[in-house]
Enzyme design. Structure first.
Site, PDB file in Angstrom:
ATOM      1  N   ASP A   8      14.716  18.178  29.722  1.00  0.00           N
ATOM      2  CA  ASP A   8      14.799  19.006  28.526  1.00  0.00           C
ATOM      3  C   ASP A   8      13.977  20.285  28.709  1.00  0.00           C
ATOM      4  O   ASP A   8      13.505  20.566  29.816  1.00  0.00           O
ATOM      5  CB  ASP A   8      14.330  18.213  27.298  1.00  0.00           C
ATOM      6  N   GLN A   9      13.779  21.039  27.639  1.00  0.00           N
ATOM      7  CA  GLN A   9      13.049  22.304  27.733  1.00  0.00           C
ATOM      8  C   GLN A   9      11.584  22.115  28.120  1.00  0.00           C
ATOM      9  O   GLN A   9      10.941  23.044  28.584  1.00  0.00           O
ATOM     10  CB  GLN A   9      13.125  23.066  26.412  1.00  0.00           C
TER      11      GLN A   9
END
Length: 142
Positions: A16-17
């Site tokens: 994810d980020q």
């Protein structure tokens, strides 16, 4: 008790980020672990599906302990936590490259007819699977 091992290399698309594995991807890895365990026992889940039997997840519990990141090699350990001839509870540990616990989980499954979703008794329909699961399952305290 048989513990099956499956290595998974963390791909960039699974993060994810924050740069860590997105939590939903662990569920896919649990499936890889179950499939490997079934294979290690000498069976094929795909062959069972071809016969019109599927094994849906009816409950899952996941506990996240440490993050895994892109490029890490995770090890998915899978075993039969409980088996009673109808229901199977698989246990899992996903380890980091330094053998630390990243995830612990259990998932509960039943086998059903694909066309009706009616449960089957594994011990009656697949006596060879039943025997293998009985031998491989975690010893239960009586």
């Amino acid at each position: 008790m048989l513990v099956s091992k499956k290595e998974v290399e963390v791909r960039y698309a699974e993060t994810d980020q924050m740069g860590v594995v997105y939590h939903g991807n662990y569920l896919v890895w649990l499936e890889l672990g179950r499939t490997q365990l079934i294979k290690d026992l000498g069976f094929s889940y795909a062959a069972m599906e071809e016969e019109g039997i599927i094994s849906p997840v009816i409950d899952i519990q996941v506990s996240y302990k440490k993050p895994l990141r892109y490029g890490d090699i995770a090890v998915v350990n899978t075993w039969i936590e409980h088996y009673d001839g109808l229901r199977v509870i698989y246990g899992y540990e996903i380890l980091t490259p330094t053998n630390e616990l990243a995830v612990s989980a259990i998932s509960t499954h039943v086998c059903v007819k694909k066309n009706s979703f009616r449960p089957i008794q594994i011990r009656k329909v697949y006596p060879d699977w039943h025997e293998a699961y009985e031998k491989a399952k975690k010893s239960e305290v009586k």
